[in-house]
Design a protein around this motif. Structure first.
Motif, mmCIF file in Angstrom:
data_model
loop_
_atom_site.group_PDB
_atom_site.id
_atom_site.type_symbol
_atom_site.label_atom_id
_atom_site.label_comp_id
_atom_site.label_asym_id
_atom_site.label_seq_id
_atom_site.Cartn_x
_atom_site.Cartn_y
_atom_site.Cartn_z
ATOM 1 N N UNK A 177 0.840 -1.185 0.000
ATOM 2 C CA UNK A 177 0.000 0.000 0.000
ATOM 3 C C UNK A 177 0.882 1.244 0.000
ATOM 4 N N UNK A 178 0.299 2.351 -0.420
ATOM 5 C CA UNK A 178 1.036 3.599 -0.469
ATOM 6 C C UNK A 178 1.249 4.146 0.936
ATOM 7 N N UNK A 179 2.400 4.767 1.139
ATOM 8 C CA UNK A 179 2.681 5.415 2.417
ATOM 9 C C UNK A 179 2.818 6.915 2.221
ATOM 10 N N UNK A 180 1.967 7.477 1.385
ATOM 11 C CA UNK A 180 2.102 8.884 1.016
ATOM 12 C C UNK A 180 1.265 9.825 1.872
ATOM 13 N N UNK A 181 0.365 9.312 2.707
ATOM 14 C CA UNK A 181 -0.550 10.163 3.462
ATOM 15 C C UNK A 181 -0.193 10.168 4.950
ATOM 16 N N UNK A 182 0.380 11.263 5.456
ATOM 17 C CA UNK A 182 0.735 11.325 6.874
ATOM 18 C C UNK A 182 -0.458 11.183 7.815
ATOM 19 N N UNK A 183 -1.663 11.521 7.328
ATOM 20 C CA UNK A 183 -2.846 11.380 8.185
ATOM 21 C C UNK A 183 -3.084 9.908 8.524
ATOM 22 N N UNK A 184 -2.784 9.010 7.598
ATOM 23 C CA UNK A 184 -2.915 7.581 7.875
ATOM 24 C C UNK A 184 -1.932 7.164 8.972
ATOM 25 N N UNK A 185 -0.727 7.698 8.921
ATOM 26 C CA UNK A 185 0.249 7.424 9.976
ATOM 27 C C UNK A 185 -0.257 7.933 11.317
ATOM 28 N N UNK A 186 -0.864 9.128 11.316
ATOM 29 C CA UNK A 186 -1.391 9.701 12.551
ATOM 30 C C UNK A 186 -2.494 8.833 13.143
ATOM 31 N N UNK A 237 -5.377 18.007 8.302
ATOM 32 C CA UNK A 237 -6.503 17.310 8.911
ATOM 33 C C UNK A 237 -7.824 17.958 8.539
ATOM 34 N N UNK A 238 -8.737 17.158 8.008
ATOM 35 C CA UNK A 238 -10.137 17.563 7.929
ATOM 36 C C UNK A 238 -10.977 16.310 8.117
ATOM 37 N N UNK A 239 -12.197 16.510 8.603
ATOM 38 C CA UNK A 239 -12.980 15.379 9.055
ATOM 39 C C UNK A 239 -13.330 14.429 7.920
ATOM 40 N N UNK A 240 -13.659 14.965 6.741
ATOM 41 C CA UNK A 240 -14.004 14.105 5.617
ATOM 42 C C UNK A 240 -12.869 13.192 5.210
ATOM 43 N N UNK A 241 -11.671 13.749 5.102
ATOM 44 C CA UNK A 241 -10.527 12.940 4.703
ATOM 45 C C UNK A 241 -10.161 11.930 5.789
ATOM 46 N N UNK A 242 -10.424 12.284 7.057
ATOM 47 C CA UNK A 242 -10.135 11.354 8.148
ATOM 48 C C UNK A 242 -10.968 10.076 8.001
ATOM 49 N N UNK A 243 -12.256 10.228 7.699
ATOM 50 C CA UNK A 243 -13.107 9.062 7.499
ATOM 51 C C UNK A 243 -12.612 8.218 6.322
ATOM 52 N N UNK A 244 -12.190 8.879 5.247
ATOM 53 C CA UNK A 244 -11.683 8.153 4.079
ATOM 54 C C UNK A 244 -10.430 7.363 4.426
ATOM 55 N N UNK A 245 -9.567 7.963 5.233
ATOM 56 C CA UNK A 245 -8.332 7.291 5.644
ATOM 57 C C UNK A 245 -8.646 6.077 6.503
ATOM 58 N N UNK A 246 -9.566 6.241 7.455
ATOM 59 C CA UNK A 246 -9.941 5.115 8.313
ATOM 60 C C UNK A 246 -10.518 3.978 7.474
ATOM 61 N N UNK A 247 -11.378 4.302 6.521
ATOM 62 C CA UNK A 247 -11.957 3.280 5.639
ATOM 63 C C UNK A 247 -10.865 2.542 4.867
ATOM 64 N N UNK A 255 -10.266 4.188 19.341
ATOM 65 C CA UNK A 255 -10.939 5.482 19.273
ATOM 66 C C UNK A 255 -11.925 5.475 18.117
ATOM 67 N N UNK A 256 -12.915 6.361 18.187
ATOM 68 C CA UNK A 256 -13.754 6.609 17.020
ATOM 69 C C UNK A 256 -13.187 7.832 16.285
ATOM 70 N N UNK A 257 -13.516 8.009 15.013
ATOM 71 C CA UNK A 257 -12.892 9.075 14.217
ATOM 72 C C UNK A 257 -13.021 10.469 14.828
ATOM 73 N N UNK A 258 -14.147 10.785 15.429
ATOM 74 C CA UNK A 258 -14.289 12.121 16.024
ATOM 75 C C UNK A 258 -13.279 12.311 17.151
ATOM 76 N N UNK A 259 -13.075 11.274 17.957
ATOM 77 C CA UNK A 259 -12.085 11.366 19.039
ATOM 78 C C UNK A 259 -10.676 11.500 18.472
#
Length: 223
Positions: A3-12, A42-52, A22-26
């Protein structure tokens, strides 16, 4: 699965779930409370996409669901064994291996001759002011963290940002000085390009190439 390791939000996300489920909001609130949104976009929409995406790749999994009052049901995620290995390996690779990044300011510098020299100097002077303000704000944040007793380990990314700011401020200040006093090599040639520009401000590319070739030959031949 590769998988790609290009998104630091996924690392976070993986780092947070390495601590506890945790749940995404937390996750979002925790990153903001710790000031990590200064280092990770960080934005909430992209956070959900990363978790998915992480769930799809087997790095995180749904652990439970919870509901508070009339709020929608939230899914709590946990890190998997594969995710635990991934976050350690990913972080280790980032710390160990330098990579070529593409800062926007570097891109702007690469096309600097598009603007007349005086305009470039004026804009760079404004950048110096902005950098000084950012530097002062960052220094204040670090002083506040020290005052609260927070160990420097938890603000080391801000120390790195401070070092980058100092380096950029030194570079831009020196560049502005040399462009302004005409000691930067080729600045006279740059001025001629724009002196001969058409009514729309565009520069004749053929004339530029000829002038640059002549300049290089003169430098090689010496005084």
């Amino acid at each position: 699965m590769a998988r790609s390791r290009s998104n630091p939000l996924a690392l976070a996300v993986l780092a947070l779930l390495w601590e506890r489920p945790m749940h995404p909001y937390e996750m979002s609130m925790t990153l903001r409370e710790r000031g990590k949104d200064e280092s990770v976009r960080l934005n909430f929409g992209s956070l959900y996409s990363v978790v998915d995406s992480l769930e799809k790749h087997g790095l995180v999994a749904a652990a439970s669901t919870e509901r508070e009052g009339n709020r929608p049901q939230r899914t709590v995620y946990r890190i998997t064994d594969e995710g635990s290995r991934e976050v350690v390996d990913w972080l280790s690779d980032l710390l160990r291996t330098p990579t070529k990044e593409f800062p926007q300011f570097e891109a702007a510098l690469s096309f600097l001759p598009l603007l007349p020299p005086d305009d470039a100097v004026r804009l760079l002077r404004l950048r110096v002011v902005a950098l000084e303000r950012r530097q002062a704000a960052l220094r204040g944040s670090l002083d506040e963290a020290v005052a609260t007793g927070l160990p420097p380990l938890f603000t080391v990314e801000s120390e790195f940002e401070g070092a980058l700011l100092r380096a950029e401020l030194d570079f831009v200040t020196d560049l502005v000085t040399r462009l302004g006093d005409g000691t930067y090599p080729g600045v006279d040639l740059w001025r001629r390009f724009h002196a001969d520009a058409g009514p729309d401000g565009r520069i004749d590319q053929t004339a530029v190439e000829e002038a640059v070739t002549a300049y290089i030959q003169s430098v090689r031949s010496g005084p």
